[in-house]
Enzyme design. Structure first.
Site, short mmCIF file in Angstrom:
data_model
loop_
_atom_site.label_atom_id
_atom_site.label_comp_id
_atom_site.label_asym_id
_atom_site.label_seq_id
_atom_site.Cartn_x
_atom_site.Cartn_y
_atom_site.Cartn_z
N GLY A 45 0.83 -1.19 0.00
CA GLY A 45 0.00 0.00 0.00
C GLY A 45 0.87 1.24 0.00
N ASP A 46 0.40 2.31 -0.63
CA ASP A 46 1.08 3.59 -0.46
C ASP A 46 1.02 3.95 1.01
OD1 ASP A 46 2.43 5.94 -0.96
OD2 ASP A 46 1.14 6.55 -2.61
N CYS A 47 1.90 4.84 1.43
CA CYS A 47 2.10 5.04 2.87
C CYS A 47 0.90 5.75 3.51
CB CYS A 47 3.39 5.80 3.11
SG CYS A 47 4.80 4.87 2.48
N GLY A 48 0.16 5.00 4.30
CA GLY A 48 -1.06 5.48 4.92
C GLY A 48 -2.32 5.12 4.16
N ALA A 49 -2.18 4.49 2.98
CA ALA A 49 -3.35 4.22 2.14
C ALA A 49 -4.31 3.22 2.76
CB ALA A 49 -2.89 3.74 0.76
#
Length: 797
Positions: free
Chosen positions: A309-313
């Site tokens: 996942g993208d960071c925080g997604a």
């Protein structure tokens, strides 16, 4: 060595701000940053290799190099307690000290050089080569250059990893398309074309990073991002974290995903990053249609390739998307949909709760962690010191040809937009004194764009010109968006009056375009345009450098006869100043072409960036060179030379290139060396290029196809190939061959299928259509690629 801003500090400041952006087009979620996320998530990379010689793991299957990677990874994961398993589901994996498994950091950056690494303060491992941004590199139209850059980055990354300062996987490349000109991260991409440019960049970069196709071992693990439909940051308060992008199947198949197909099927990328945004109501990281049906079942993603996942997604699946009822359910939805690793802490902080609530099973977690470790095994993580690439050290970083290539990439990427004959400057001219003015005149880290590590050196335009034969007078005149003081512009005019020639170096930079920040317009900053106009009114020779990744409307400069030359310099990297000076003084000749359209300012003022429809309709004038119905300031593919070239159909091309092809016969041909028959060239577009001028120069070309075959509306044209010829001497000629594949002629129907239609086609050389080859496809239309039915395999919780 000039210092560079720490990427960790930049990201630490950037990401919580991004998480706090309100999305005014949705319910007001009162978005706040996840308070647990960034201190742990942002830890810089670096790890030790597991001890497979005498450590606790040495007698287990994971250290048996004769076993299959999946079996080795599964054996390792089976040794983990549930708590240990949970603690290895995020980008900052804790390992398992009990069994000798080191901690591991998944998040490493390599957009245009090693970044997010554990750099030392001085000496060894204190820098990495900073190449031009991808938007600049792609403008060179040199696929070999892309591969060479990625190869050097992977060598430097391996050296950092072997020293415990980096990881084996990188969150690069960014292969989204630069669809709308206001996008802040367009600088990270290969431009606005998906099928040809982004896909070619993906293939060359990924195979360079990973050490080839099906490399064994992998040199590093590339991550294709951001999947999918991600190309807005915060335009008009529409946050990337909560955007629900409405995309038709036709556009999704034709424009937003073909580069991910090439990355997966052809380049064999081992990691893909799902994006912050939702598409058609479903956040990408909890979208099983994206992550399973498309990526694994249709795009042929490698066995045990993993999705990060993208960071925080993953957190965003809950807030602001509201797709899941809480963060625990967001974590469960994402892992079950196919997001294997969470760049964040939603997985490790909430899987105990998800497991207790029976939202996930141990098997769900094991699947994701096994995929990560299977990829690391393929990169030799458990193979011992004799494994290839383990002997790469700092001496290899220093001894590579990286610095020369950084300069070469910068020189090849610079686009000459306008020239009335003033360029190149010559020593025999009357120019002795040059006034160098503008916010980019003394640029250093400014030239790197974003996502960079500390460079070994930074050559500004000022430094490069001071080392030339010209006398240089410098004053800033104005900053990017404001004047430094009330007298700065008048001081610049005084300096300019005393010089023989003026160079204004300006444009946009990361104060206007970057991650989490889109532009509100595509005009030149008014303070800069005001000063340029005043400088032009002096009547002295004036050269303007337009810097930055996104385009600005330069029509005022294009139409001003007192602006003698205009150059687009992008973000040219650590050697950018030298490359710009050498282009201006004629030591190098420009040959690059724009890989984005330069639209008039009104385009961004009236057309919303969140409209993802490519085709013109109603208030939508059409997007990208394929569909835009207006008149651009400078076209996609525009670029001038210092010399004159003529191009003609190659002798014998009439016999080499048939003028009629039956579709059934074409698709029934044997295709040795190609996985699919449609990947074969239907024909070779062959042209003879002659330098009729008086300067040696590279030559670049784009091959476009146009047709009225198939249903309306029809695209203006589309790019099917490109090439670069090096060092064409005056009076000499070279032959350029651009293969035109069967698949490149297909169009995408409303269901997302790629269809080859019968009808008349033309292949044309460049925007000027210097050479045109016409041919006909006969027979019945044929579906080359069937787009799967869009449905979610995992229901939200």
């Amino acid at each position: 060595m000039p210092g560079a801003a720490s990427i960790v500090a930049v990201l630490a400041a950037l990401l919580p701000t991004a998480l706090g952006q309100a999305n005014q087009s949705y319910v007001d979620y009162n978005i706040e940053a996840n308070p647990d996320l960034f201190s742990e998530c942002l830890e810089t990379g670096g790890t030790s290799f597991p001890d497979c010689e005498s450590g606790p793991l040495s007698k287990t299957l994971v250290c048996d190099t004769s076993a299959k990677p999946h079996d080795r990874a599964a054996a390792l994961v089976s040794l983990l307690t549930f708590e240990e398993l949970v603690n290895n589901t995020a980008n900052t994996g804790h390992g398992a000290p009990r069994i000798g498994l080191p901690a591991y950091q998944v998040w490493n950056e390599a957009l245009h050089g090693v970044a997010h690494a554990d750099f030392s303060d001085a000496g060894d491992f204190s820098w990495s080569t900073s190449f031009p941004q991808p938007i600049s590199t792609m403008a060179a139209l040199n696929r070999t250059l892309i591969h060479q850059i990625a190869t050097i980055i992977s060598t430097q990354g391996r050296a950092f990893m072997n020293a415990g300062r980096y990881g084996l996987d990188v969150y690069s490349p960014n292969i989204n398309t630069f669809r709308h000109p206001v996008w802040g991260r367009g600088q990270e991409t290969p431009g606005e074309d998906a099928y040809c440019l982004a896909s070619t960049y993906a293939y060359e970069y990924i195979t360079g990073i990973q050490g080839g196709v099906d490399a064994n071992p992998l040199k590093l693990i590339a991550t294709a991002k951001h999947y999918a439909g991600y190309d807005i940051e915060n335009w008009d308060n529409h946050s990337r974290l909560g955007n629900d992008m409405q995309i038709t199947q036709q556009d999704l198949a034709e424009y937003y995903t073909p580069q991910f197909l090439v990355a997966s099927r052809d380049a064999k990328v081992h990691s893909v990053m799902c994006s912050y945004n939702a598409v058609n109501g479903v956040p990408s990281c909890s979208n099983s249609f994206f992550l399973q049906t498309l990526l694994r079942d249709t795009f042929d993603f490698v066995e045990d390739g993993y999705v990060s996942g993208d960071c925080g997604a993953v957190y965003n699946v809950f807030n602001p998307h509201g797709y899941a009822t809480n963060e625990s359910s967001a974590a469960a939805d994402s892992i079950r949909a196919g997001t294997d690793i969470d760049c964040g802490v939603s997985y490790p902080r909430h899987f105990q709760e998800s497991f207790h609530d029976q939202e996930v099973s141990r098997q769900d977690l094991e699947r994701g962690v096994t995929r990560l470790y299977a990829s690391l095994i393929r990169a030799g993580y458990f193979d011992g010191k004799t494994s290839p690439y383990r002997n790469i050290t700092w001496s290899d970083v220093v001894s590579t040809n990286a610095q020369n290539l950084s300069y070469e990439a910068a020189a090849q990427s610079i686009v000459l937009l306008k020239n009335d004959g003033i360029l190149p400057l010559t020593t025999s001219s009357s120019t002795k004194t040059i006034a160098l003015i503008g916010p980019w005149a003394n640029a250093t880290t400014q030239m790197l764009g974003n996502y960079y590590g500390p460079a070994p050196y930074l050559i500004s335009p000022l430094q490069a010109f001071q080392d030339s034969e010209y006398k240089i007078t410098y004053t800033i005149g104005t900053n990017t968006t404001t004047d430094p003081d009330s007298t700065s512009q008048s001081t610049a005019l005084t300096t300019a009056k005393e010089a023989d020639l003026i160079i204004f170096a300006g444009g946009i930079d990361n104060t206007l375009e970057t991650e989490a920040q889109d532009r509100s317009n595509i005009t030149w900053p008014s303070n800069q345009l005001s000063l340029i106009t005043k400088l032009a009114d002096l009547g002295k020779p004036l050269i303007v450098l337009q810097m930055g990744g996104g385009q600005v409307d330069s029509s005022a400069l294009k139409n001003n006869k007192n602006v003698n030359a205009l150059i687009w310099g992008g973000y040219p990297g650590q050697s950018g100043g030298q490359a710009l000076a050498d282009i201006i003084t004629g030591k190098r000749a420009p040959a690059a072409r724009l890989v984005t359209t330069q639209y008039p300012a009104e385009y961004a003022e009236v057309f919303p960036a969140i409209d993802m429809n490519l085709r013109p309709n109603g208030s939508n004038p059409g997007q990208t060179y394929m569909w835009y119905t207006g008149t651009p300031v400078y076209e996609f593919g525009h670029g001038l030379f210092y010399t004159n070239f003529t191009a003609s159909a190659s002798a014998g091309s009439g016999t080499k290139n048939r003028t009629s092809f039956n579709i059934d016969e074409v698709l029934g041909r044997p295709h040795p060396g190609y996985k699919l028959v449609e990947q074969m060239p239907l024909l070779n577009f062959t042209v003879d290029v002659k330098n009729t001028g008086d300067r040696v120069s590279d030559y670049t070309a784009m091959a476009f196809v146009n047709t009225t075959a198939g249903p309306a509306p029809h695209p203006n044209k589309w790019l099917v190939g490109f090439d670069r010829l090096s060092a064409v001497e005056p009076g000499s000629a070279k032959t350029m061959v651009i293969p035109v594949t069967v698949d490149s002629l297909a169009r995408t129907d409303e269901e997302g299928n790629r269809v080859l239609y019968p009808g008349r086609y033309e292949v044309a050389l460049n925007n000027e259509r210097e050479v045109v080859l016409g041919f006909t496809l006969t027979g019945e239309k044929a579906v080359l690629f069937k787009w799967p039915k869009e449905e979610q395999l995992i229901a939200p919780q």
